[in-house]
Motif scaffolding. Structure first.
Motif, PDB file in Angstrom:
ATOM      1  N   UNK A   1      90.964  75.643  79.802  1.00  0.00           N
ATOM      2  CA  UNK A   1      89.978  76.381  79.565  1.00  0.00           C
ATOM      3  C   UNK A   1      89.175  75.695  78.241  1.00  0.00           C
ATOM      4  N   UNK A   2      89.908  75.289  77.361  1.00  0.00           N
ATOM      5  CA  UNK A   2      89.374  74.673  76.066  1.00  0.00           C
ATOM      6  C   UNK A   2      88.880  73.159  76.279  1.00  0.00           C
ATOM      7  N   UNK A   3      89.362  72.501  77.408  1.00  0.00           N
ATOM      8  CA  UNK A   3      88.857  71.067  77.565  1.00  0.00           C
ATOM      9  C   UNK A   3      87.764  71.073  78.684  1.00  0.00           C
ATOM     10  N   UNK A   4      88.071  71.705  79.613  1.00  0.00           N
ATOM     11  CA  UNK A   4      86.979  71.594  80.851  1.00  0.00           C
ATOM     12  C   UNK A   4      85.892  72.734  80.865  1.00  0.00           C
ATOM     13  N   UNK A   5      86.082  73.752  79.959  1.00  0.00           N
ATOM     14  CA  UNK A   5      85.073  74.671  79.851  1.00  0.00           C
ATOM     15  C   UNK A   5      84.420  74.693  78.588  1.00  0.00           C
ATOM     16  N   UNK A   6      85.228  74.887  77.516  1.00  0.00           N
ATOM     17  CA  UNK A   6      84.615  75.025  75.954  1.00  0.00           C
ATOM     18  C   UNK A   6      84.391  73.660  75.693  1.00  0.00           C
ATOM     19  N   UNK A   7      84.617  72.412  75.941  1.00  0.00           N
ATOM     20  CA  UNK A   7      84.383  71.338  75.654  1.00  0.00           C
ATOM     21  C   UNK A   7      83.296  70.857  76.315  1.00  0.00           C
ATOM     22  N   UNK A   8      83.893  70.375  77.561  1.00  0.00           N
ATOM     23  CA  UNK A   8      83.005  69.611  78.602  1.00  0.00           C
ATOM     24  C   UNK A   8      81.826  70.442  79.355  1.00  0.00           C
ATOM     25  N   UNK A   9      82.227  71.716  79.219  1.00  0.00           N
ATOM     26  CA  UNK A   9      81.151  72.843  79.686  1.00  0.00           C
ATOM     27  C   UNK A   9      80.891  72.469  81.089  1.00  0.00           C
ATOM     28  N   UNK A  10      81.765  72.540  82.026  1.00  0.00           N
ATOM     29  CA  UNK A  10      81.676  72.518  83.466  1.00  0.00           C
ATOM     30  C   UNK A  10      80.899  73.669  83.875  1.00  0.00           C
ATOM     31  N   UNK A  11      79.899  73.405  84.663  1.00  0.00           N
ATOM     32  CA  UNK A  11      78.994  74.369  85.075  1.00  0.00           C
ATOM     33  C   UNK A  11      79.172  74.763  86.626  1.00  0.00           C
ATOM     34  N   UNK A  12      78.709  75.800  87.172  1.00  0.00           N
ATOM     35  CA  UNK A  12      78.710  76.373  88.487  1.00  0.00           C
ATOM     36  C   UNK A  12      77.945  75.203  89.005  1.00  0.00           C
ATOM     37  N   UNK A  13      78.603  74.861  90.395  1.00  0.00           N
ATOM     38  CA  UNK A  13      78.033  73.732  91.130  1.00  0.00           C
ATOM     39  C   UNK A  13      78.220  72.314  90.731  1.00  0.00           C
ATOM     40  N   UNK A  14      78.678  72.108  89.753  1.00  0.00           N
ATOM     41  CA  UNK A  14      79.040  70.536  89.234  1.00  0.00           C
ATOM     42  C   UNK A  14      80.444  70.224  89.886  1.00  0.00           C
ATOM     43  N   UNK A  15      81.020  68.924  89.951  1.00  0.00           N
ATOM     44  CA  UNK A  15      82.044  68.521  90.475  1.00  0.00           C
ATOM     45  C   UNK A  15      82.904  68.122  89.303  1.00  0.00           C
TER      46      UNK A  15
END
Length: 318
Positions: free
Chosen positions: A128-142
Motif C-alpha cells: 500500500x505505501x509503495x504502490x499506492x501512497x508513493x507511486x500512486x497507481x491509478x485505476x486502468x494503469x498497468x
C-alpha cells in the motif's frame, strides 16, 4: 518467555529457541501475546549479519505478528487487554510476546482467522505505501510486479487487481505462473524463458531485484512511469541511463519500511486499515499462506524460504 535467538551469523542452524527477558511496555506501547509471526527475507538477511535491527529493537528477528493484547502502556487508549490484533514490527516477532508502539498495531480484519492475520502487516503496509501512497497507481494503469510468488508479490497482484489495474508479474516456474493467474494476474512472464522488457510496458513497477533489473525496468516504463525499488536480490550497484529516464519523464524511488520512524509507520498503518482492510474482509484480497511451521522450528522455515519454492507467506505459529 522464549524467543528465536540468532546465536551467530550464518545459516538457519544459528536460530535457537531460548529464554529471553519478558518485554515491558513503554508508555506508548502495547504487549502482544503472539499467536503467529511470519518469515520475511529481511529476517534471513539479519540472520546472515547483513541487516542490523534499529537501535532499541530486540535482536531476534520477526517483522510482523498476530495475537492478543495482554498489557498496555500508560498513554495507550486505542487498545485494551483482550483485543485481537496484528502488528507491524521493527523486529522481535519470533517470540511468545512482543512490545510494539500502538501506532503500528491494527485490528484483525473481519473474517480473517487470528493465525492467518500474521501474514498481513508487512505485505499490506509495504504494497500500500509503495504502490499506492508513493507511486500512486491509478485505476486502468498497468502494474509490473517482480517476484510475484513472494508474499509481497501475491498481495500486490490481488490488491492492484481489486482496485482496477492491469497486473503483470514475473515468476520462475510454470506452477507459480498458474497460481498467480488464479490470484488475478492478467499476464505472467517466466523470466527464465522471456525478457519482460520486450513483453510489457508498465506505469508502475514494484521491484525486489534491484541492480540487475534497473536498465530493463527503465526500458519497460511508460512515459511518466514510476519505478519503486524495495529489494536488492540482484545487487545494489548499477549504471543508470539518465537520458532514457528524462525522455520518459519517469521517476525511480528507493524505499524501506523497517527503518522509518514510528510516526510514519503509523500513517501507513492507519491508511491500510482504512483502505485495504475492507477489501480483505470482503474476500477481494486474502493472505496467501504456503506453510505453517512451529515457531521453535524457525530454522526449517528459513530453509523453506531460501529454497525459493514457496508461493505466498510462511507462518511461524505458537
Amino acid at each position: 518467555m522464549r524467543a528465536v535467538v540468532i546465536t551467530e551469523f550464518g545459516g538457519p542452524e544459528a536460530l535457537r529457541w531460548q529464554e529471553v527477558p519478558d518485554p515491558r511496555p513503554d508508555q506508548d506501547e502495547v504487549v502482544i501475546e503472539v499467536a503467529a509471526s511470519a518469515v520475511n527475507r529481511a529476517d534471513v538477511l539479519q540472520r546472515r549479519g547483513f541487516y542490523e535491527p534499529p537501535p532499541g529493537v530486540p535482536r531476534y528477528p520477526g517483522l510482523e505478528v498476530s495475537g492478543t493484547v495482554v498489557e498496555v502502556g500508560t498513554d495507550v487508549e486505542q487498545f485494551t487487554p483482550g483485543d485481537e490484533v496484528c502488528a507491524l514490527l521493527a523486529g522481535g516477532g519470533y517470540a511468545e510476546k512482543v512490545a510494539v508502539p500502538w501506532q503500528q498495531v491494527m485490528p484483525v480484519p473481519e473474517g480473517v482467522p487470528l493465525l492467518l492475520a500474521a501474514g498481513l502487516p508487512e505485505v499490506a503496509c509495504t504494497v500500500w505505501s509503495n504502490v499506492f501512497m508513493l507511486a500512486r497507481l491509478r485505476k486502468g494503469e498497468t502494474l509490473l510486479v517482480h517476484g510475484g510468488a513472494s508474499g509481497i508479490g501475491t498481495f500486490a497482484v490481488q490488491l492492484a487487481k481489486a482496485l482496477g489495474s492491469r497486473v503483470v508479474t514475473t515468476v520462475g516456474s510454470a506452477e507459480k505462473a498458474r497460481r498467480l493467474i488464479e490470484l488475478g494476474a492478467d499476464e505472467v512472464i517466466d523470466y527464465r524463458e522471456e525478457d519482460f522488457a520486450e513483453k510489457v510496458q508498465a506505469d508502475v513497477i514494484l521491484d525486489i531485484i534491484g541492480a540487475s533489473y534497473l536498465s530493463r525496468n527503465i526500458q519497460t516504463l511508460r512515459t511518466g512511469g514510476r519505478l519503486v525499488i524495495i529489494g536488492l536480490q540482484g545487487g545494489s550497484k548499477a549504471e543508470i541511463d539518465l537520458g532514457a529516464l528524462l525522455a520518459k519523464r519517469a521517476s525511480v524511488h528507493g524505499t524501506a519500511l523497517r527503518s522509518r520512524p514510528v510516526e510514519e509507520k503509523g500513517v501507513i498503518v492507519r491508511s491500510v486499515v482504512q483502505n485495504v482492510w475492507p477489501l480483505v474482509s470482503a474476500g477481494a484480497v486474502r493472505p496467501v499462506v504456503y506453510a505453517e511451521v512451529p515457531m521453535e522450528q524457525a530454522a526449517e522455515a528459513h530453509r523453506m524460504l531460501e529454497s525459493g519454492e514457496h508461493v505466498g507467506k510462511i507462518l511461524l505459529v505458537r
